[in-house]
Design a protein around this motif. Structure first.
Motif, short mmCIF file in Angstrom:
data_model
loop_
_atom_site.label_atom_id
_atom_site.label_comp_id
_atom_site.label_asym_id
_atom_site.label_seq_id
_atom_site.Cartn_x
_atom_site.Cartn_y
_atom_site.Cartn_z
N LEU A 87 -22.00 -7.57 21.79
CA LEU A 87 -20.99 -8.28 22.25
C LEU A 87 -21.24 -9.28 23.14
O LEU A 87 -20.34 -10.22 22.89
CB LEU A 87 -20.22 -6.70 22.60
CG LEU A 87 -18.17 -7.12 22.51
CD1 LEU A 87 -17.46 -8.37 21.31
CD2 LEU A 87 -17.26 -6.20 23.07
N GLY A 88 -21.00 -9.19 24.24
CA GLY A 88 -21.22 -10.05 24.87
C GLY A 88 -21.72 -11.72 24.16
O GLY A 88 -21.58 -12.89 24.59
N ALA A 89 -22.97 -11.55 24.33
CA ALA A 89 -23.58 -12.45 23.32
C ALA A 89 -22.70 -13.30 21.80
O ALA A 89 -22.30 -14.51 21.80
CB ALA A 89 -25.06 -13.07 22.31
N MET A 90 -22.10 -12.44 21.62
CA MET A 90 -21.17 -12.69 19.98
C MET A 90 -19.87 -13.40 20.77
O MET A 90 -19.53 -14.28 20.10
CB MET A 90 -20.59 -11.48 19.68
CG MET A 90 -21.49 -11.26 18.22
SD MET A 90 -21.08 -10.05 17.58
CE MET A 90 -20.44 -8.42 18.50
N ILE A 91 -18.68 -13.18 21.84
CA ILE A 91 -18.03 -13.52 22.28
C ILE A 91 -18.36 -15.51 23.49
O ILE A 91 -18.00 -15.98 23.06
CB ILE A 91 -17.39 -13.19 23.88
CG1 ILE A 91 -16.87 -11.17 23.46
CG2 ILE A 91 -16.49 -13.80 23.79
CD1 ILE A 91 -16.58 -9.95 24.06
N TRP A 92 -19.70 -15.34 23.90
CA TRP A 92 -20.47 -16.00 24.34
C TRP A 92 -19.91 -17.34 23.47
O TRP A 92 -19.84 -18.50 23.37
CB TRP A 92 -21.75 -16.36 25.36
CG TRP A 92 -22.52 -17.22 26.20
CD1 TRP A 92 -23.06 -17.90 25.71
CD2 TRP A 92 -21.54 -17.82 26.91
NE1 TRP A 92 -23.26 -18.94 26.20
CE2 TRP A 92 -22.01 -18.66 27.40
CE3 TRP A 92 -20.43 -17.53 28.26
CZ2 TRP A 92 -22.48 -19.54 28.35
CZ3 TRP A 92 -20.40 -17.62 29.07
CH2 TRP A 92 -21.08 -19.34 29.81
N ALA A 93 -20.75 -16.98 21.88
CA ALA A 93 -20.97 -18.09 21.01
C ALA A 93 -19.57 -18.11 19.83
O ALA A 93 -19.60 -19.62 20.05
CB ALA A 93 -21.83 -17.51 20.13
N ALA A 94 -18.42 -17.46 20.44
CA ALA A 94 -17.18 -17.74 19.52
C ALA A 94 -16.43 -18.69 19.91
O ALA A 94 -15.84 -19.06 19.05
CB ALA A 94 -16.88 -16.23 19.19
N VAL A 95 -16.71 -18.63 21.34
CA VAL A 95 -15.70 -19.10 22.31
C VAL A 95 -16.01 -20.99 21.22
O VAL A 95 -15.45 -22.33 21.89
CB VAL A 95 -15.18 -20.04 23.05
CG1 VAL A 95 -15.64 -18.28 24.09
CG2 VAL A 95 -16.13 -19.76 23.67
N ALA A 96 -17.09 -21.40 20.85
CA ALA A 96 -16.98 -22.51 20.72
C ALA A 96 -16.74 -22.79 18.93
O ALA A 96 -16.15 -23.61 18.66
CB ALA A 96 -18.97 -22.34 20.10
N LYS A 97 -16.56 -22.14 18.18
CA LYS A 97 -15.62 -21.90 16.46
C LYS A 97 -14.32 -22.20 17.17
O LYS A 97 -13.50 -22.36 16.13
CB LYS A 97 -16.07 -20.77 15.71
CG LYS A 97 -16.09 -21.25 14.93
CD LYS A 97 -15.92 -20.09 13.54
CE LYS A 97 -15.54 -20.44 12.49
NZ LYS A 97 -16.72 -19.44 11.06
#
Length: 208
Positions: free
Chosen positions: A91-101
């Motif tokens: 989940l942490g890695a998903m959150i970290w990447a999601a803010v770029a979208k």
């Protein structure tokens, strides 16, 4: 095309960027289909199916699902995120990447929004057509653990990497870096998204 092939199509929702319909094959079976416009910005190129058509890469599906759960509190999204956390990317890695979208979020604000989710009752889950039993108590314990790990993850990653994924060329998969060793020592490179998606390249290494 569906009607020409003998299917009956009942449109339930039609609005710009989103159409939902029930497609039936006589009286035998039916399924709901959603057609939607997605942002052209993504981490990976779409995947072409063997029998025709394109679908989003599972990494982009995971990132989209994180943002979806932040925007609505649906039991099916909660179940999906737990599955993705366990089988695709933490989940942490998903959150970290999601803010770029969605630049309206920071990793911390997206995490805070997700902390408000996951309060579903057994009857909410019972309404879903799941392939396997789903233990709500176990799921809530797993969710709290995922949120705690995500909080630790986003606190330790450097700000200049915000919005990226971490790719392992040797294993050809995305992963979450461990604390301590550098990305180079872990065999990871940063991977940022762009319009249309992009395949990971070793050239993305920046000396870490």
């Amino acid at each position: 095309m569906l009607e020409a092939a003998g299917y009956r199509v009942e449109v339930r929702l039609s609005q710009p960027g989103h159409v939902r319909a029930i497609v039936e094959a006589g009286d035998r079976e039916a399924t709901r289909i959603d057609w939607a416009h997605d942002s052209a910005w993504r981490f990976m190129p779409p995947v072409r199916l063997d029998d025709g058509g394109l679908v989003l890469h599972e990494i982009d599906l995971a990132i989209n699902k994180v943002l979806t759960l932040a925007g609505r509190d649906e039991a099916r999204d909660f179940v999906d995120i737990l599955h993705l956390h366990e089988h695709v990317l933490p989940l942490g890695a998903m959150i970290w990447a999601a803010v770029a979208k969605d630049p309206g979020f920071t990793p911390a604000s997206l995490l805070e929004q997700l902390k408000r989710r996951g309060r579903h009752r057994p009857e909410d889950i019972a309404r879903l057509a799941l392939a396997a039993p789903f233990d709500v108590a176990q799921a809530k314990t797993a969710w709290r653990s995922a949120l705690s790990d995500a909080d630790e993850f986003i606190r330790r990653r450097p700000h200049e990497e915000v919005g990226c994924l971490y790719h392992s060329p040797a294993r050809d998969c995305f992963a979450a870096p461990s604390p301590g060793p550098s990305l180079r020592e872990q065999g990871l490179v940063v991977h940022f998204g762009q319009r249309g998606g992009i395949l990971p390249r070793v050239a993305d290494v920046k000396g870490r």
